[in-house]
Design a protein around this motif. Sequence first.
Motif, PDB file in Angstrom:
ATOM      1  N   ASN A   1       0.829  -1.219   0.000  1.00 19.29           N
ATOM      2  CA  ASN A   1       0.000   0.000   0.000  1.00 19.29           C
ATOM      3  C   ASN A   1       0.860   1.264   0.000  1.00 19.29           C
ATOM      4  O   ASN A   1       0.567   2.250   0.673  1.00 19.29           O
TER       5      ASN A   1
ATOM      6  N   GLN B   1      -7.156   0.340  -9.684  1.00 16.23           N
ATOM      7  CA  GLN B   1      -7.876  -0.822  -9.170  1.00 16.23           C
ATOM      8  C   GLN B   1      -6.913  -1.850  -8.580  1.00 16.23           C
ATOM      9  O   GLN B   1      -7.164  -2.421  -7.512  1.00 16.23           O
TER      10      GLN B   1
ATOM     11  N   PHE C   1      -5.589  -0.513  -5.212  1.00 14.24           N
ATOM     12  CA  PHE C   1      -6.601  -0.530  -4.159  1.00 14.24           C
ATOM     13  C   PHE C   1      -6.911  -1.954  -3.700  1.00 14.24           C
ATOM     14  O   PHE C   1      -7.130  -2.206  -2.505  1.00 14.24           O
TER      15      PHE C   1
ATOM     16  N   ARG D   1      -7.052   5.708  -3.736  1.00 15.89           N
ATOM     17  CA  ARG D   1      -7.472   5.002  -2.513  1.00 15.89           C
ATOM     18  C   ARG D   1      -6.526   3.834  -2.232  1.00 15.89           C
ATOM     19  O   ARG D   1      -5.880   3.305  -3.126  1.00 15.89           O
ATOM     20  N   GLY D   2      -6.464   3.456  -0.964  1.00 19.91           N
ATOM     21  CA  GLY D   2      -5.652   2.315  -0.561  1.00 19.91           C
ATOM     22  C   GLY D   2      -4.268   2.681  -0.070  1.00 19.91           C
ATOM     23  O   GLY D   2      -3.439   1.801   0.217  1.00 19.91           O
TER      24      GLY D   2
ATOM     25  N   ARG E   1      -1.342   3.694   2.426  1.00 21.34           N
ATOM     26  CA  ARG E   1      -0.968   3.675   3.850  1.00 21.34           C
ATOM     27  C   ARG E   1       0.450   4.220   4.043  1.00 21.34           C
ATOM     28  O   ARG E   1       0.779   4.688   5.133  1.00 21.34           O
TER      29      ARG E   1
ATOM     30  N   TYR F   1      -5.430  11.425   1.162  1.00 17.33           N
ATOM     31  CA  TYR F   1      -6.048  10.325   0.426  1.00 17.33           C
ATOM     32  C   TYR F   1      -6.217   9.047   1.252  1.00 17.33           C
ATOM     33  O   TYR F   1      -7.198   8.307   1.040  1.00 17.33           O
ATOM     34  N   PRO F   2      -5.318   8.708   2.193  1.00 16.63           N
ATOM     35  CA  PRO F   2      -5.555   7.490   2.984  1.00 16.63           C
ATOM     36  C   PRO F   2      -6.884   7.497   3.721  1.00 16.63           C
ATOM     37  O   PRO F   2      -7.470   6.434   3.974  1.00 16.63           O
TER      38      PRO F   2
ATOM     39  N   LEU G   1      -9.664   8.473   2.659  1.00 20.14           N
ATOM     40  CA  LEU G   1     -10.810   8.150   1.809  1.00 20.14           C
ATOM     41  C   LEU G   1     -11.370   6.779   2.159  1.00 20.14           C
ATOM     42  O   LEU G   1     -12.531   6.483   1.900  1.00 20.14           O
ATOM     43  N   ASP G   2     -10.524   5.923   2.748  1.00 17.21           N
ATOM     44  CA  ASP G   2     -10.942   4.592   3.186  1.00 17.21           C
ATOM     45  C   ASP G   2     -11.454   4.664   4.621  1.00 17.21           C
ATOM     46  O   ASP G   2     -10.915   5.403   5.449  1.00 17.21           O
ATOM     47  N   GLU G   3     -12.453   3.881   4.917  1.00 18.85           N
ATOM     48  CA  GLU G   3     -13.039   3.904   6.264  1.00 18.85           C
ATOM     49  C   GLU G   3     -12.112   3.226   7.269  1.00 18.85           C
ATOM     50  O   GLU G   3     -11.382   2.281   6.949  1.00 18.85           O
TER      51      GLU G   3
ATOM     52  N   VAL H   1      -9.482   4.358   8.868  1.00 22.25           N
ATOM     53  CA  VAL H   1      -8.047   4.675   8.855  1.00 22.25           C
ATOM     54  C   VAL H   1      -7.760   5.754   9.884  1.00 22.25           C
ATOM     55  O   VAL H   1      -8.417   6.795   9.922  1.00 22.25           O
TER      56      VAL H   1
END
Length: 641
Positions: A507, A550, A553, A575-576, A578, A598-599, A601-603, A605
């Motif tokens: 990631n 894709q 992510f 997205r994705g 870390r 941007y990190p 954007l994922d739930e 985190v």
Amino acid sequence: MAVDDPNATTTRLLTLLNVSATKTGKRKRNLEEHKPSEKLNKKRAVQIAAPDETTEEVSEASGESKEKSALPETEQEEGAPGGEEDDAAGGSVDPYEAHFGLQPAGLTERAREAVDTRAWSSQRGKIGKLGSVVEAVPEGAAVTSAVASRHQIQEKLRVPLEARQAKLPREIVELQSDLLNTLSSYRDLYLTRTALETQSSVREALTLHALNHITKKRRRVLKNNERIAHASKAGNSPPEDVQDQGFTRPSVLILAPFRSFALRWVSALTAHTPTPDFQVENHSRFQSEYGLPPGAVDKLEHAEPGAYPRDHVEMFKGNVDDSFRLGVKMTRKSVKLFAEFYGCDLIIASPLGLRMSIEKEKNADFLSSIEVLVVDQMDALTMQNWDHVQFIFSHLNQLPKESHDVDFSRIKPWYLDGHSAYLRQTVLMSAYETPETRALFNHSLKNIAGRIRTEKRWSPVEVPEGIDQQFVLFDSSNPKDEPEKRFQYFTTQLLPAILKSAVQSANTVVFVPSSLDFIRVHNHFRKNVGVSFSVLSEYSSNQDISRARQAFFAGKSAFLLVSERFHFFRRYKIRGIRNLIFYGPPDHPQFYTEYLSYPFLDEGVDGSDVVSRVLYSKYDWLRLERIAGTEGAAALIKRGS
């Protein structure tokens, strides 16, 4: 350079004169003529008139008696946009005449030598709303501040401006006034941080300055035309002090990155030439070629607020074709768009479009007499091909290859001496500084009137809380060796340490500012790093982008290599993420903020889940300052001292 070598300049000028004299079909002056003034006037009546083919054909076809009556008619058609008022008010010296007159006081051998050796006397100060500045003049010249300069705009041009300013906030009006006053000194000006909120106001002031410059130049030509005509009518010899032109007519050049910006510059220009006093010719064609096609919807301009960053919308809305060139001719009552280059007063072009034209025609004579140069959106031009900008600068103010039917008796002496580059005023505008733009300012601008560079103290950018930000310094003692030192440190120390960690070797985004560095890093991953990775560059197709995003992510690609140019042109959210590795600080400080956001954007985190590393050296000062702030960057640089 030829322009600095008196012998080379003389040789090229003599060659140009000989070619002009022997050119097939060119009329020659009869040395045995008993009344040379009469024939001289006849020749000049044709050549001095603005290069409008129809006008010249009529003049040549007419007899001598018709020619004398046609001259005022030609002047009325060509005219000068500003009207007929005097050049200077209250008996004061007009800035145009002082800087671009027959014998500019500052154009001394000592001043030219100081400029060539980059010997400048500098002082810091403040100019109104322009803020803190560094002013410099050639060593040995009097160090005076541009604060004392006052613009002298022709009344016919000033009235529309004052009407618009009455509706503007006071701060904008003061900014335009301070900018116009500074420009009237004819010093070079480098605006190192043009805010989005003030770009249109700055553009409006610059077009007024350019239009005022064209007006005064054309008025001087027309007045001398009258003097020559009156002397001829009276049977007297023509005046000797009528040197008022360059080798070619274009005197103002504006460089911009996209057609949409050419549209904005023309809109700013025509704001000073309102109807019914002026007519804009070929305006429908211009809107068609420089705007969007009929029925097209601009997704950036009509997007929901916040869908795209504001700076991205302002940069890329409208027609983003980067190859264009437009000639603009100014007359007494009209603005003619799509004028032929050798018959226009102002050129608006992209560096690419202008270079293609030069290489196709195999000469750049239309750039030989540029007196005011404006380079807009330099930050965007660095994201294109900077070599195009350098190419254009290398062709400015050179002796032309052909005469283009110019009357050499009307050319100003310092043009013939090859010294026009020392008088050209250059205005550079950028959202931020880069080493390339600073180098252009330091090495390519030779104005003996001096130069002004605005200064800005930066505050640290805002980033999400809790992120582990690590600034990693590597040692480099020579700027030429810096790219190699950076690559060695990245491949031998930073990257191996990351690959040893199972958490940090997944990631992970590697953000690379330089295109050359990006190619090198890409090749290293492809040949030497045994991990899965995807690539996002400015050359990636929509299908490539979709697959890469894709795969990253979904975890199929452990690393994602991203070039700064990709993010500049596309501005995709990734997205994705870390882990972040910045191979160097981004040129655009907002890009740093965006990638650190941007990190999230994922739930689920948390800030502690994200690690950012920025690889830098002391030569990254300009970029580092915009991210860490002026004081923070100074502390980071001191680590290595």
